[in-house]
Scaffold this active site. Structure first.
Site, PDB file in Angstrom:
ATOM      1  N   ARG A  84      18.856   0.206  -9.758  1.00 34.27           N
ATOM      2  CA  ARG A  84      18.385  -0.056  -8.407  1.00 34.27           C
ATOM      3  C   ARG A  84      19.565  -0.519  -7.551  1.00 34.27           C
ATOM      4  NH1 ARG A  84      14.159   0.989  -4.972  1.00 34.27           N
ATOM      5  NH2 ARG A  84      13.214  -0.866  -4.088  1.00 34.27           N
ATOM      6  N   THR A 360      11.020   9.776  -2.390  1.00 33.50           N
ATOM      7  CA  THR A 360      11.602   9.400  -3.653  1.00 33.50           C
ATOM      8  C   THR A 360      11.415  10.657  -4.483  1.00 33.50           C
ATOM      9  OG1 THR A 360      11.067   7.088  -3.310  1.00 33.50           O
ATOM     10  CG2 THR A 360      11.157   7.801  -5.597  1.00 33.50           C
ATOM     11  N   THR A 378      15.746   7.411  -5.766  1.00 33.96           N
ATOM     12  CA  THR A 378      15.376   7.386  -4.352  1.00 33.96           C
ATOM     13  C   THR A 378      16.515   6.990  -3.423  1.00 33.96           C
ATOM     14  OG1 THR A 378      13.701   6.513  -2.822  1.00 33.96           O
ATOM     15  CG2 THR A 378      14.612   4.952  -4.380  1.00 33.96           C
ATOM     16  N   ASN A 380      15.050   5.818  -0.605  1.00 28.65           N
ATOM     17  CA  ASN A 380      13.948   5.182   0.101  1.00 28.65           C
ATOM     18  C   ASN A 380      13.332   6.164   1.095  1.00 28.65           C
ATOM     19  OD1 ASN A 380      12.078   3.212   0.550  1.00 28.65           O
ATOM     20  ND2 ASN A 380      13.229   2.203   2.169  1.00 28.65           N
ATOM     21  N   ASP A 402      13.122  -2.133   1.577  1.00 23.95           N
ATOM     22  CA  ASP A 402      12.173  -2.509   0.520  1.00 23.95           C
ATOM     23  C   ASP A 402      12.137  -4.014   0.291  1.00 23.95           C
ATOM     24  OD1 ASP A 402      10.859  -0.202  -0.062  1.00 23.95           O
ATOM     25  OD2 ASP A 402      11.998   0.304  -1.849  1.00 23.95           O
ATOM     26  N   SER A 431      10.707  -2.754  -6.047  1.00 21.38           N
ATOM     27  CA  SER A 431      10.363  -1.325  -6.006  1.00 21.38           C
ATOM     28  C   SER A 431       8.956  -1.087  -6.529  1.00 21.38           C
ATOM     29  CB  SER A 431      11.361  -0.555  -6.869  1.00 21.38           C
ATOM     30  OG  SER A 431      10.981   0.796  -7.007  1.00 21.38           O
ATOM     31  N   GLY A 453       6.392   8.287  -3.722  1.00 20.03           N
ATOM     32  CA  GLY A 453       5.256   7.894  -2.897  1.00 20.03           C
ATOM     33  C   GLY A 453       5.178   6.425  -2.558  1.00 20.03           C
ATOM     34  N   GLY A 454       6.300   5.671  -2.602  1.00 27.90           N
ATOM     35  CA  GLY A 454       6.231   4.246  -2.237  1.00 27.90           C
ATOM     36  C   GLY A 454       5.186   3.569  -3.115  1.00 27.90           C
TER      37      GLY A 454
END
Ligand code: GLY
Length: 555
Positions: A84, A360, A378, A380, A402, A431, A453-454
């Protein structure tokens, strides 16, 4: 249960990804004798070239797998890698509040200040070193070839580049405009799209490893651009960035074992909470897509997201009460608080926010030995911060959004989050990415799951899991069934089209505030039947593909 990959047998090597050229590049690596991790590294770098909306070297991601099987052995070892992005060391909690006060409204979303320190290159190379088998030059070669030789621009990407919103933002940045809008117009559908700067950056990574990105010429380009555009990423951020090996969230349910992503993703904890709440209800009896099942989905989602938004953040910075969140008492209390005939308003639960962008991307890989890798990666938002670093050909993420960028205000995904996810120097933003591997009782891989898809990532993985392992749906139906989503706040039950009108009316009668929305996710599923038959399903909602090597050999 009969192991799907017994001694002396080979599986059908399969890759399911959102973009066909990258999937085929990975398959070539498997055909050359590479393992699932080698292929995952190839697909990751290839997506940075062929799927610039979300594939990346300027972003980050997570990898979950079950690997280590060689011919003649059945059991794999769980692996889990966090790459990340991290907040730059110069960032602080009020950064975006000050930016808003200074009149910069979208600083966490657009432009240089939105970019966190990229993790993908460190992560992919680390995964290769730890669990791969092929040399760096070999796994990067397909991506370098795709960038330098080019490939035809797809009609859907051309349309996306032509849309008013994307075009307006992308052309704010000269280098981004030069690459994606040569002569002022989006690259035409069918035109060969070459990315020579990106090919050179990838070559530097192939030649020099992490130093090819976090040092030398690439780092120099990033630092010059940060200075020019007012961004915060400094040499210390680049030099100190490391991927982190984590313990996966691991639990057994419905006759299978689930391996999924821990914090700084909320995916694993929420998935476990929701599945265990739902295990207390007879969903099989209620049936997939019934009013009772959707009601229970919504009620378990809203409860789990309330916990997510309040408690979860980067475990290197905040203490997450994981044991408490996953304790029997907590799960039992959450299940007991559900009224089967009436929705509970989110305001009656705890603090907890959906305009969705699916920017993503996820890919699932199974090699011939039955080793599985699930990667979600991703930038984002679509094309991230929209900033291409001049001279490098890659886009920077806008992952800073995020974080709880502006306390009390919803982020890109409508999530209203708490203190645990406030911006701090060097911290990873919370995340929802949920790469997941499902293991059968004989130690064999039964499923490789994931989607963009968040926050809908978590609830989508939940619904595909339930479709496969509780409702006995085919892999195709588990993926294509109409999906629902609840994230506590706003107190809406989002749903795709395709749910029966009577069911929607009944849900409304139970108090749900229904909100029809566009497509949820772009699922990339590999499902392995108990007898060993492998099915790859790339979501019909997207433009992906399943690449398989049809070779099943049983001795
Ligand atoms: N950027 C979306 C996520 O990580 O959940």
């Amino acid at each position: 249960m009969k192991p799907a990959c017994g001694k002396g047998s080979e599986m059908q090597a399969t890759i399911v990804a959102a973009e066909p050229l990258a999937a085929r590049a990975g398959l070539q690596i498997l055909e050359q004798g590479g393992n699932a991790v080698d292929a995952a590294v190839t697909v990751g770098f290839a997506l940075a070239v062929t799927f610039p909306e979300a594939g990346n070297i300027g972003g980050g991601g997570f990898l979950v797998g079950d690997v280590g099987r060689a011919r003649g052995t059945d059991d794999g070892q769980p692996i889990c890698l966090d790459f990340r992005e991290k907040a730059p060391l110069k960032a602080d909690r009020d950064l975006y509040v000050r930016a808003a006060e200074a009149g910069i409204e979208k600083a966490s979303l657009l432009g240089h200040l939105a970019a966190a320190v990229p993790g993908s290159v460190a992560g992919l190379l680390d995964a290769l070193d730890r669990w791969g088998s092929l040399p760096r030059s070999r796994v990067l070669a397909p991506a370098i070839g795709l960038a330098s030789r080019g490939f035809p621009m797809t009609a859907s990407r051309h349309r996306r580049l032509s849309s008013k919103g994307t075009r307006g933002q992308m052309t704010l940045f000269e280098e981004t405009a030069r690459i994606f809008y040569p002569d002022g117009e989006p690259v035409a559908a069918g035109e060969i799209f070459k990315q020579p700067d990106l090919a050179r950056t990838l070559q530097r990574i192939a030649d020099n490893g992490r130093e090819g990105f976090y040092g030398g010429e690439t780092a120099d380009h990033i630092l010059v651009e940060m200075k020019r555009g007012g961004g915060l990423i400094a040499i210390e951020d680049l030099e100190s960035y490391r991927a982190v090996v984590r313990e996966p969230v691991q639990f057994e349910l419905n006759g299978v074992e689930v391996l999924t992503m821990p914090a700084p993703s909320s995916g694993g904890i929420c998935l476990e909470q929701m599945l265990r709440i739902l295990s207390r209800f007879p969903l099989e009896e209620f049936g997939a897509g019934s009013t009772d099942t959707i009601h229970l989905l919504a009620e378990s989602m809203r409860r789990s997201f309330a916990d997510r938004n309040h408690f979860l953040g980067d475990p290197d910075f905040v203490s997450i009460p994981t044991e408490k969140l996953l304790s029997e008492e907590r799960i039992e209390a959450m299940a007991k608080s559900i009224d089967l005939k009436k929705s509970t308003p989110s305001s009656a639960i705890t603090p907890a926010g959906a305009t969705e962008k699916e920017e993503t991307t996820h890919y699932s890989i199974l090699d011939r030995h039955g080793n599985a890798v699930a990667v979600t990666t991703t930038l984002n938002g679509s094309f991230g911060s929209k900033v291409v670093v001049p001279g490098t050909g890659f886009l920077l993420n806008n992952e800073m959004d995020d974080f709880t960028a502006r306390p009390g205000e919803p982020n890109l995904f409508g999530l209203v989050q708490g203190e645990a996810n406030a911006v701090e120097p060097g911290k990873r933003p919370l995340s929802s990415m949920t790469p997941t591997v499902v293991i059968g009782s004989g130690g064999e891989v039964r499923g490789v799951l994931g989607t963009p898809g968040g926050p809908t990532i978590i609830t989508n993985v939940l619904q595909v899991f339930l479709g496969l392992y509780r409702h006995n749906l085919s892999p195709e139906d588990a993926v294509s069934q109409p999906k629902v989503h609840h994230q506590s706040l706003p107190d809406h039950l989002y749903h795709e089209e395709g749910i029966a009108k009577e069911t929607l009316m009944a849900l409304k009668d139970r108090g749900h505030q229904l909100k029809r929305r566009g497509k949820i996710g772009d699922f990339q599923l590999i499902s392995v039947a108990p007898g060993g038959a492998v099915r790859g399903v790339s979501d019909p909602r997207g433009g992906g593909t399943t690449a398989t090597k049809v070779k099943i050999q049983r001795n």
